[in-house]
Design a protein around this motif. Structure first.
Motif, PDB file in Angstrom:
ATOM      1  N   ASN A 111       0.900  -1.166   0.000  1.00 60.83           N
ATOM      2  CA  ASN A 111       0.000   0.000   0.000  1.00 60.83           C
ATOM      3  C   ASN A 111       0.934   1.210   0.000  1.00 60.83           C
ATOM      4  OD1 ASN A 111      -3.178   0.436   1.115  1.00 60.83           O
ATOM      5  ND2 ASN A 111      -1.869   2.215   1.353  1.00 60.83           N
ATOM      6  N   HIS A 112       0.530   2.289  -0.651  1.00 53.20           N
ATOM      7  CA  HIS A 112       1.462   3.428  -0.649  1.00 53.20           C
ATOM      8  C   HIS A 112       1.344   4.247   0.627  1.00 53.20           C
ATOM      9  CE1 HIS A 112      -1.216   6.882  -2.128  1.00 53.20           C
ATOM     10  NE2 HIS A 112      -1.962   5.877  -2.528  1.00 53.20           N
ATOM     11  N   HIS A 113       2.399   5.056   0.915  1.00 49.24           N
ATOM     12  CA  HIS A 113       2.348   5.907   2.108  1.00 49.24           C
ATOM     13  C   HIS A 113       2.318   7.391   1.775  1.00 49.24           C
ATOM     14  CE1 HIS A 113       6.611   7.238   2.107  1.00 49.24           C
ATOM     15  NE2 HIS A 113       6.963   5.998   1.812  1.00 49.24           N
ATOM     16  N   SER A 137      -3.558  -2.774  -1.660  1.00 48.92           N
ATOM     17  CA  SER A 137      -4.713  -1.967  -1.269  1.00 48.92           C
ATOM     18  C   SER A 137      -4.268  -0.528  -1.381  1.00 48.92           C
ATOM     19  CB  SER A 137      -5.195  -2.321   0.139  1.00 48.92           C
ATOM     20  OG  SER A 137      -4.142  -2.234   1.058  1.00 48.92           O
ATOM     21  N   ASP A 138      -5.216   0.392  -1.283  1.00 46.60           N
ATOM     22  CA  ASP A 138      -4.848   1.798  -1.427  1.00 46.60           C
ATOM     23  C   ASP A 138      -5.625   2.613  -0.404  1.00 46.60           C
ATOM     24  OD1 ASP A 138      -4.505   4.452  -2.327  1.00 46.60           O
ATOM     25  OD2 ASP A 138      -4.086   3.784  -4.358  1.00 46.60           O
ATOM     26  N   THR A 139      -6.953   2.653  -0.545  1.00 47.69           N
ATOM     27  CA  THR A 139      -7.763   3.336   0.461  1.00 47.69           C
ATOM     28  C   THR A 139      -8.762   2.323   1.016  1.00 47.69           C
ATOM     29  OG1 THR A 139      -9.441   3.971  -1.121  1.00 47.69           O
ATOM     30  CG2 THR A 139      -7.620   5.473  -0.823  1.00 47.69           C
ATOM     31  N   ALA A 167       5.498   7.833  -3.467  1.00 47.78           N
ATOM     32  CA  ALA A 167       5.283   8.406  -4.810  1.00 47.78           C
ATOM     33  C   ALA A 167       4.283   7.631  -5.658  1.00 47.78           C
ATOM     34  CB  ALA A 167       6.607   8.530  -5.551  1.00 47.78           C
ATOM     35  N   GLU A 168       3.241   7.091  -5.008  1.00 45.08           N
ATOM     36  CA  GLU A 168       2.170   6.497  -5.819  1.00 45.08           C
ATOM     37  C   GLU A 168       1.366   7.590  -6.491  1.00 45.08           C
ATOM     38  OE1 GLU A 168      -1.961   4.973  -6.673  1.00 45.08           O
ATOM     39  OE2 GLU A 168      -1.314   6.675  -5.481  1.00 45.08           O
ATOM     40  N   GLU A 169       1.094   8.663  -5.739  1.00 46.78           N
ATOM     41  CA  GLU A 169       0.196   9.707  -6.247  1.00 46.78           C
ATOM     42  C   GLU A 169       0.660  10.329  -7.563  1.00 46.78           C
ATOM     43  OE1 GLU A 169      -2.648   9.918  -5.454  1.00 46.78           O
ATOM     44  OE2 GLU A 169      -2.965   9.427  -3.361  1.00 46.78           O
ATOM     45  N   PRO A 170       1.934  10.681  -7.688  1.00 50.39           N
ATOM     46  CA  PRO A 170       2.338  11.288  -8.960  1.00 50.39           C
ATOM     47  C   PRO A 170       2.419  10.303 -10.126  1.00 50.39           C
ATOM     48  CG  PRO A 170       4.179  11.236  -7.409  1.00 50.39           C
ATOM     49  CD  PRO A 170       2.979  10.780  -6.656  1.00 50.39           C
ATOM     50  N   GLU A 198      -7.546   9.307   4.248  1.00 46.81           N
ATOM     51  CA  GLU A 198      -8.213   8.246   3.509  1.00 46.81           C
ATOM     52  C   GLU A 198      -7.267   7.652   2.469  1.00 46.81           C
ATOM     53  OE1 GLU A 198     -10.984   9.062   0.321  1.00 46.81           O
ATOM     54  OE2 GLU A 198     -12.414   7.670   1.196  1.00 46.81           O
ATOM     55  N   ASP A 199      -6.744   8.520   1.632  1.00 43.36           N
ATOM     56  CA  ASP A 199      -5.862   8.090   0.541  1.00 43.36           C
ATOM     57  C   ASP A 199      -4.464   8.556   0.826  1.00 43.36           C
ATOM     58  OD1 ASP A 199      -4.669   7.418  -1.829  1.00 43.36           O
ATOM     59  OD2 ASP A 199      -5.823   8.797  -3.078  1.00 43.36           O
ATOM     60  N   PRO A 200      -3.593   7.674   1.305  1.00 42.52           N
ATOM     61  CA  PRO A 200      -3.677   6.221   1.347  1.00 42.52           C
ATOM     62  C   PRO A 200      -3.692   5.623   2.746  1.00 42.52           C
ATOM     63  CG  PRO A 200      -1.388   6.821   1.371  1.00 42.52           C
ATOM     64  CD  PRO A 200      -2.183   8.110   1.515  1.00 42.52           C
TER      65      PRO A 200
END
Ligand SMILES: [Zn+2]
Length: 762
Positions: free
Chosen positions: A354-356, A430-432, A401-404, A364-366
């Motif tokens: 899962n990303h941080h 998983s993510d959220t 750096a999942e978001e970018p 919520e995300d993440p």
């Protein structure tokens, strides 16, 4: 990461025999891939595990991890990685942080103003503090509202409203006689991945792009807005990347290789994933004065949003000035990797992640997904202290750096490509997480497996199994009697295909590792996605406020990981897989038929004079008849039908071998078992081709890929489907042959695995 030395399992001429399969000793049916004895032990360990995750721990982790903004490049992003690593170490995991250096632009200058066509208006481009919400005032650390990987630009042009800004909206604009050439477009968020909007706008000649959150989608038309309710307030903005990830995800400068210090890098100007025009996201508060200043035709009914005004399309008289300028720096990112070594098969890896990183505080995300993964790690460490010895190595990952653009996981999966192909059993993402129903999507060879896991997890609100609750949910939402009947009769629920949008992408679509994505949701709507209001206050007031679904996610993810790590025979299965491939083949056939019929109908209507007869002569600009269509040729789908036949036979043979194992007590020589397991590990790679998909070689998977014009949503049998959608008929026929060969190879692989399994019985 260091490579584990491979145990020469096949070299051990092992005469040990392990009983395996479905033979029942007690009244309980053994778990798939386990003998009766080992199944009993497994169930006991899993039950112990499921009692461990604590809601109050997850709440405390979330409070800490979301206390400050922690986007890529911030001190708190690094601190969080170190804090997670320290927890992993405290729990006894073999832990390290792996770093990469990646392109991450942050905004330097942003401006949106109405310069003509209405009262002068300067967009605020800022999300205000909400007094009840204690982290919403951390403005000095908050990343301003922007879309990462927008090209720098400074443009002034007439405005055009383009609905969601997806290809079919531009067909409609053409019918209305409106062009976006030289214009700035304003599109609503929704219906596609956001990066598609500036891409399609640029292809149609636009010079700039604004994306706004219409209250119809996630604002006051859905419910009370924050802080009175969970929905998006007037000045709330959705940040997000607009890089063209459907070409390749990850660091824009290092496609296909890990972004290490010494990696060869593209120049920023040469990266094909950066947008061709400047783009900024805005709130509906900022969008309204711009939309109000539009003239031209009234927007079609389906395009109108929730702002309580007449939506016009333009172009103009509204003229907008848009300016975007970023710092184009490399930033260091921090992937946290923690391992529990396997006792007998340490070179087989079960990976959970899962990303941080977040856009801002990101409760919520993440973090809502991450805290469950952390409790899984803690829970399994506790079991190890009690004497549990997982056969296989378990690897917990907290990605940066999942978001970018899924960067942390992609760089890791690229850097460790060869090892992952050899060793990775599966990746579970998983993510959220929120309240409601378990959803799962992923590799269909794991469909039965995740269904079986879901049968063993209790839903905290209804006390049904999460499997049953999901089944009843899909029955309630079925399109009609036929669909309800299918859902009731099918032993397993269907899982969706993986598109893009989280960290599973590189594992499945680049490395050929089987992957699953899991989470709970459906009862917890909201409009704080990628805004400063996605924080601890919001989550603990409006989402899984008592973290019981956090516990359910930890129980689901943990049970899946333990079962994969302990099974004697890896619980892959090909009946559901074949059934699903069959439906994908039917889908592409239907698509080709529909496009043919639509073209014939369109041309007929043109011949009849339908468009001129039904055009309102007073409408300005006059409506334009659509162009005549080339009628698509019939495509030859026979190779796909033959491949499905081969799969049907092969999966039946594999099922027969499993049943035979059950009938004779499931005695299997362990050397042969190791061989079958290695074939199951290699299975997902059979669905990939090294040359990749047409026009995008990074994507190697021939069953699942993100759509080039839809983004998040998966395109199944993508090489065939996209050739049809793009009306490339010759390419479609060729790709049918290529995809069929991939499926034939898979069928042969399953058949060999079935033979080896049967041979092991003799
Ligand atoms: Zn996320």
């Amino acid at each position: 990461m260091k490579s584990f030395s491979r145990i020469a399992a096949l070299a051990l001429l092992c005469v040990l025999v392990v009983p395996l399969g479905m033979l029942s000793f007690g009244d309980e049916k053994p778990l798939d891939g386990f003998s009766a004895n080992s199944s009993r032990a497994e169930r006991q360990w899993e039950e112990k595990f499921r009692a461990i995750p604590k809601p109050e721990n997850m709440r405390a982790y979330m409070e800490h991890l979301s206390a400050r903004p922690h986007n890529v490049g911030t001190p708190y992003d690094k601190e969080n990685a170190e804090w997670i690593a320290a927890k992993f170490k405290e729990w006894g995991l073999d832990t390290h942080i792996e770093t990469f250096d990646v392109l991450f632009p942050t905004p330097k200058e942003r401006a949106v103003e109405l310069v003509e066509g209405g009262p002068k208006f300067v967009a605020k481009l800022e999300e205000p503090t909400v007094s009840q919400d204690p982290t919403s005032n951390q403005h000095a650390e908050q990343l301003p509202t922007y879309n990462a990987y927008s090209k720098d630009g400074d443009v002034t042009a007439p405005l055009v409203f383009v609905n969601y800004g997806i290809p079919e909206d531009y067909e409609q604009l053409a019918r209305l006689g409106v062009s976006v050439k030289g214009a700035i477009v304003i599109a609503k968020y929704g219906r596609s991945w956001r990066g598609i909007k500036p891409k399609v706008a640029a292809e149609h000649g636009a010079v700039g792009c604004l994306i706004y959150s219409d209250p119809n989608e996630d604002g006051f038309k859905q419910g009370e807005t924050f802080p009175n309710g969970p929905w998006r307030p007037e000045q709330g903005v959705q940040r997000g990347s607009v890089a063209d990830d459907p070409i390749y995800p990850g660091d824009p400068l290092t496609p296909g290789v890990g972004a290490t210090k010494t990696a060869k890098r593209l120049e920023v100007k040469d990266s094909p994933v950066i947008t061709k025009i400047p783009v900024l996201p805005i709130s509906y508060g900022d969008a309204k004065p711009l939309l109000e200043a539009l003239g031209g035709p009234v927007a079609p009914r389906a395009w109108r949003g929730g702002l309580g005004m007449t939506y016009h399309i333009g172009p103009g008289p509204a003229k907008v000035h848009l300016k975007v300028k970023s710092n184009w720096d490399l930033k260091t990112i921090y992937d946290v990797i923690g391992k529990i070594p396997g006792s007998t098969n340490p070179d087989e890896w079960v990976i959970r992640g899962n990303h941080h990183d977040a856009w801002v505080n990101g409760a919520e995300d993440p973090i809502s997904g991450l805290v469950a993964v952390m409790e899984e790690a803690r829970g399994m460490s506790e079991l190890v202290q009690q004497g549990w010895k997982p056969k296989r190595t378990i690897i917990f990952c907290a990605w940066d750096a999942e978001e970018p653009g899924l960067i942390g996981s992609t760089e890791w999966a690229e850097e460790h490509h060869d090892e992952l192909q050899k060793h990775a059993v599966a990746y579970i993402n998983s993510d959220t997480n929120g309240r409601g129903y378990l959803f799962a999507e992923g590799s269909h060879s794991l469909e039965k497996f995740i269904n079986n896991v879901a049968r063993d997890i209790t839903d905290p609100e209804t006390n049904l199994s999460v499997w049953k609750r999901h089944q009843l949910f899909v029955i309630a939402n079925a399109s009609g009697e036929q669909e309800r009947k299918e859902i009731r009769n099918r032993p397993d629920w269907r899982i969706g295909a993986l598109g893009s949008g989280s960290d599973y992408g590189s594992f499945q679509q680049h490395d050929g590792v089987a992957a699953l994505n899991i989470g709970f949701g459906g009862e917890d709507g909201g409009g704080i996605y990628h805004s400063i209001y996605d924080d601890f206050y919001w989550y603990t007031h409006f989402s899984d406020t008592d973290f019981v679904y956090g516990r359910a996610l930890a129980q689901t993810g943990g049970t899946a990981v333990m079962r994969l790590a302990d099974a004697e025979l890896l619980p892959f299965e090909f009946g559901d897989f074949t059934d699903t491939i069959k439906s994908y083949v039917a889908d592409v056939k239907n698509l080709a038929n529909k496009m043919r019929n639509d073209a014939i109908e369109r041309n007929r209507e043109l011949d009849e004079g339908l468009f001129s007869a039904t055009a309102d002569p007073r409408q300005k600009p006059a409506s334009v008849a659509p162009p005549r269509e080339e009628v698509p040729p019939y495509l030859n789908f026979a190779p796909l039908d033959n491949a499905v036949d081969a799969l049907t036979q092969a999966s039946a043979e594999y099922r027969k071998a499993l049943d035979a194992a059950s009938a004779n007590g499931g005695a299997l020589a362990s050397a042969s078992l190791a061989e079958v397991n290695q074939m199951l590990i290699d299975n997902e790679q059979q669905l990939t081709l090294e040359k990749g998909l047409p026009g995008r070689p990074w994507y190697k998977h021939y069953i699942d890929a993100p759509g080039q014009y839809t983004g998040y949503a998966a395109k199944t049998l993508p090489a065939v489907r996209e050739a049809i959608e793009l009306k490339r008929w010759k390419e479609a026929d060729e790709e049918i042959v290529v995809t069929s060969k991939v499926l034939e190879t898979e069928a042969a692989h399953i058949r060999t695995a079935a033979e080896k399994l049967s041979a092991a019985l003799r």
